[in-house]
Design an enzyme around this catalytic site. Structure first.
Site, PDB file in Angstrom:
ATOM      1  N   GLY A   1       0.605  -1.016   0.247  1.00 25.18           N
ATOM      2  CA  GLY A   1       0.032  -0.201  -0.383  1.00 25.18           C
ATOM      3  C   GLY A   1       1.154   1.293   0.420  1.00 25.18           C
TER       4      GLY A   1
ATOM      5  N   GLU B   1       3.936  -6.834   1.128  1.00 23.50           N
ATOM      6  CA  GLU B   1       3.748  -6.851   0.067  1.00 23.50           C
ATOM      7  C   GLU B   1       3.408  -5.876  -0.375  1.00 23.50           C
ATOM      8  OE1 GLU B   1      -0.605  -8.134   0.990  1.00 23.50           O
ATOM      9  OE2 GLU B   1       0.184 -10.397   1.969  1.00 23.50           O
ATOM     10  N   PRO B   2       4.987  -5.298  -0.780  1.00 24.24           N
ATOM     11  CA  PRO B   2       4.780  -3.563  -1.579  1.00 24.24           C
ATOM     12  C   PRO B   2       4.272  -4.134  -3.102  1.00 24.24           C
ATOM     13  CG  PRO B   2       6.570  -4.754  -1.261  1.00 24.24           C
ATOM     14  CD  PRO B   2       6.352  -5.278   0.016  1.00 24.24           C
ATOM     15  N   GLY B   3       4.170  -3.521  -4.115  1.00 23.05           N
ATOM     16  CA  GLY B   3       3.592  -4.148  -5.036  1.00 23.05           C
ATOM     17  C   GLY B   3       4.399  -3.253  -5.260  1.00 23.05           C
ATOM     18  N   ARG B   4       2.672  -1.742  -5.935  1.00 22.82           N
ATOM     19  CA  ARG B   4       3.221  -0.427  -6.761  1.00 22.82           C
ATOM     20  C   ARG B   4       4.700   0.246  -6.522  1.00 22.82           C
ATOM     21  NH1 ARG B   4      -1.375   2.991  -7.747  1.00 22.82           N
ATOM     22  NH2 ARG B   4      -2.539   1.541  -5.834  1.00 22.82           N
TER      23      ARG B   4
ATOM     24  N   TYR C   1      -9.413   5.514 -11.977  1.00 26.48           N
ATOM     25  CA  TYR C   1     -10.207   5.926 -10.758  1.00 26.48           C
ATOM     26  C   TYR C   1      -9.233   8.108 -10.254  1.00 26.48           C
ATOM     27  CZ  TYR C   1      -8.383   1.747  -9.853  1.00 26.48           C
ATOM     28  OH  TYR C   1      -7.720   0.148 -10.292  1.00 26.48           O
TER      29      TYR C   1
ATOM     30  N   CYS D   1     -13.396   4.392 -28.148  1.00 22.98           N
ATOM     31  CA  CYS D   1     -14.245   5.356 -27.372  1.00 22.98           C
ATOM     32  C   CYS D   1     -15.640   5.041 -27.181  1.00 22.98           C
ATOM     33  CB  CYS D   1     -15.676   4.582 -29.521  1.00 22.98           C
ATOM     34  SG  CYS D   1     -14.731   4.668 -31.258  1.00 22.98           S
ATOM     35  N   GLU D   2     -14.885   5.699 -25.816  1.00 23.80           N
ATOM     36  CA  GLU D   2     -15.396   6.260 -24.823  1.00 23.80           C
ATOM     37  C   GLU D   2     -15.086   7.468 -24.449  1.00 23.80           C
ATOM     38  OE1 GLU D   2     -16.329   3.702 -21.571  1.00 23.80           O
ATOM     39  OE2 GLU D   2     -15.636   1.518 -22.660  1.00 23.80           O
TER      40      GLU D   2
ATOM     41  N   TYR E   1       0.443  -1.617 -12.359  1.00 23.60           N
ATOM     42  CA  TYR E   1      -0.869  -1.749 -12.706  1.00 23.60           C
ATOM     43  C   TYR E   1      -1.093  -0.697 -13.950  1.00 23.60           C
ATOM     44  CZ  TYR E   1      -1.724  -2.465  -7.739  1.00 23.60           C
ATOM     45  OH  TYR E   1      -1.007  -2.921  -6.745  1.00 23.60           O
TER      46      TYR E   1
HETATM   47  N1  LLP Z   1      -0.922  -7.036  -0.781  1.00 21.66           N
HETATM   48  C1  LLP Z   1      -2.534  -7.339  -1.138  1.00 21.66           C
HETATM   49  C2  LLP Z   1      -3.246  -8.002  -0.824  1.00 21.66           C
HETATM   50  C3  LLP Z   1      -3.458  -6.134  -2.106  1.00 21.66           C
HETATM   51  O1  LLP Z   1      -4.770  -6.182  -2.409  1.00 21.66           O
HETATM   52  C4  LLP Z   1      -3.025  -5.516  -2.959  1.00 21.66           C
HETATM   53  C5  LLP Z   1      -2.914  -4.916  -3.874  1.00 21.66           C
HETATM   54  C6  LLP Z   1      -1.434  -5.404  -2.112  1.00 21.66           C
HETATM   55  C7  LLP Z   1      -0.587  -6.277  -1.332  1.00 21.66           C
HETATM   56  C8  LLP Z   1      -0.421  -3.819  -3.027  1.00 21.66           C
HETATM   57  O2  LLP Z   1      -0.336  -3.167  -3.026  1.00 21.66           O
HETATM   58  P1  LLP Z   1      -0.203  -1.859  -3.022  1.00 21.66           P
HETATM   59  O3  LLP Z   1       1.405  -1.265  -2.192  1.00 21.66           O
HETATM   60  O4  LLP Z   1       0.464  -2.067  -4.765  1.00 21.66           O
HETATM   61  O5  LLP Z   1      -0.542  -0.852  -3.075  1.00 21.66           O
HETATM   62  N2  LLP Z   1      -5.113  -1.199 -10.033  1.00 21.66           N
HETATM   63  C9  LLP Z   1      -4.734   0.170  -8.112  1.00 21.66           C
HETATM   64  C10 LLP Z   1      -4.441  -0.455  -7.384  1.00 21.66           C
HETATM   65  C11 LLP Z   1      -4.493  -2.288  -7.039  1.00 21.66           C
HETATM   66  C12 LLP Z   1      -4.432  -2.546  -5.905  1.00 21.66           C
HETATM   67  C13 LLP Z   1      -5.025  -3.948  -5.431  1.00 21.66           C
HETATM   68  N3  LLP Z   1      -4.385  -4.522  -4.085  1.00 21.66           N
HETATM   69  C14 LLP Z   1      -4.567   1.227  -8.809  1.00 21.66           C
HETATM   70  O6  LLP Z   1      -4.264   0.597  -9.857  1.00 21.66           O
HETATM   71  O7  LLP Z   1      -4.296   2.150  -8.076  1.00 21.66           O
END
Ligand code: LLP
Length: 427
Positions: free
Chosen positions: A244, A280-283, A323, A349-350, A378
């Site tokens: 997050g 659990e970092p993603g972004r 978003y 076309c939106e 993402y």
């Molecule tokens: N852990 C869990 C259980 C999650 O559901 C998520 C993201 C993460 C970790 C990773 O979160 P991050 O570190 O990436 O913020 N499509 C949206 C973001 C959806 C995130 C869903 N869950 C966007 O483009 O902003």
């Protein structure tokens, strides 16, 4: 610690250069639209996170959904990271990319019996369980296979992540996790779980968080519960703090929390915990390492507004449409141009196929190359073929070299699996 970003590349000061690679040359060779990622920038983030975690028994489980390209997952595997997955498809990808099952955690509210069986078969580390029904299913599937599944209760702490509503997950009205009261019952009834070892807690309250306050509040809820469980004699071996952490989408406007401050908040909240900490970092790991390269198709002078029409669209990058997300947009121009105000749009076309409204940009002409920034997370992972637009190419850059890590989809590949209705059956 600041990570390398698309506009601050030490290898080449030019804004048209990323990870030592000339972006206009990549666009000419690979075509547009095309997602481009800097391996060095991703590794820099991984190293910064590892350094911040120094001394903690912590495992970083990269949230594969942020960018699940095999080459990106391999980069994570090479760095020793695990993965947070939410589907059988992500499990398959992560194993394929070489992330060991014992470093994979499985989250999500809709795990099916088949997905659970596959994950048990692979030997994943842990399930982040989100409902009583799922807990019973996990017990049943594990007992059928005569294995013990490790599980964490995903706690919904009812904390507002102060982010966009569509990416908030930690309020009690959201579908994710369970309240502490319900989780308490799970531990109390744990004796009946002959094939589930419920010995962990998990929390993830949302994405793109730019403040530590909600993170601290959520951690405090979980830590209070851990203390309560420990006092009642339950061993908690794993605390998963989710992901997050937010990134800078808008220069001069977004002020992300530093990784050291983030980890300090975790370190402080979890003081005294002797088990394993999962993150659990993603972004944060990939967003700012990526840009979307696109060319101007034409300028359209509408009745009220001036449209900059790109060859990228909402099917390539959905975030602005879904978003109202801001992404910095930078035309890669050789000469200086006067400033203009555009609505930056794609060909889909939106009306929602809009990357930016009223954006001040140097005047653009047909054929100019434009970079949409911070698209490494993402972006490609949320892409579709809407309007029958084939999936864009993806390119990995690394210290002066580039490699295509996803070929641009052909029309034939786009319709793979579709048939004319020439074989009719009765059900
Ligand atoms: N852990 C869990 C259980 C999650 O559901 C998520 C993201 C993460 C970790 C990773 O979160 P991050 O570190 O990436 O913020 N499509 C949206 C973001 C959806 C995130 C869903 N869950 C966007 O483009 O902003």
């Amino acid at each position: 610690m600041t990570a390398t970003t698309a506009h601050a590349d030490p290898a080449c000061a030019d804004k048209a250069c990323l990870d030592g690679v000339d972006l206009p040359a990549v666009a000419r060779r690979v075509g547009t639209p095309c997602h481009v990622y800097s391996a060095s920038a991703i590794r820099e983030r991984i190293d910064a996170l590892k350094a911040a975690l120094h001394g903690l028994d912590a495992l970083v489980c990269y949230a594969a959904k942020a960018n699940s390209n095999i080459a990106i997952l391999q980069l994570m595997a090479d760095a020793g990271l695990g993965a947070d997955i939410v589907s059988g498809g992500e499990l398959w990808r992560c194993l394929y990319a070489g992330i060991p099952a014992e470093r994979i955690v499985f989250s999500g509210v809709g795990k099916t019996a088949e997905e659970i069986a596959d994950a048990l078969e692979a030997g994943v580390a842990r399930f982040n369980v989100e409902s009583a029904d799922e807990l019973q299913l996990l017990q049943r599937v594990a007992s059928e296979r005569n294995v013990i599944a490790c599980a964490s209760a995903r706690i919904n702490p009812d904390v507002d992540a102060l982010t966009h509503a569509k990416i908030s997950t930690g309020k009690s009205e959201n579908k994710f996790g369970v309240g502490v009261d319900e989780a308490r019952g799970w531990f109390a009834g744990g004796a009946a779980l002959t094939h589930v070892r419920l010995d962990g807690l998990h929390v993830h309250i949302g994405s793109q968080m730019l403040s530590l306050d909600p993170i601290r509040a959520a951690l405090q809820r979980v830590v209070d519960f851990w203390h309560e469980l420990a006092a009642a004699g339950y061993a908690i071996r794993s605390l998963d703090v989710g992901g997050g952490l937010g990134v800078r989408y808008r220069a001069g406007h977004d002020h992300p929390v530093s990784i050291d401050d983030y980890v300090d908040a975790i370190r402080h909240a979890l003081a005294g915990f002797e088990g394993r900490i999962l993150l659990e970092p993603g972004r944060w790991l990939v967003a700012e390492a990526g840009v979307l390269l696109t060319r101007v198709i034409r300028i359209k002078h509408g009745q009220q507004r001036k449209f900059l029409i790109l060859d990228a669209a909402m099917n390539d990058l959905l975030r602005p449409s879904l978003y109202d997300a801001w992404h910095d947009i930078v035309p890669l121009l050789d000469d200086s141009r006067s400033m203009q105000t555009y609505d930056v749009v794609g060909p889909v076309c939106e009306t929602g196929d809009t990357f930016a409204r009223d954006r001040e940009l140097p005047e653009c002409r047909a054929g100019d190359l434009v970079m949409i920034k911070a698209t490494g997370a993402y972006g490609a992972s949320m892409a579709s073929t809407y309007n029958s637009r084939p999936l864009a190419a993806e390119v990995l850059l690394d210290r002066g070299h580039y490699a295509v890590v996803r070929e641009r989809q052909t029309f034939e590949e786009m319709i793979a699996g579709e048939h004319s209705a020439d074989q009719w059956e009765t059900a």
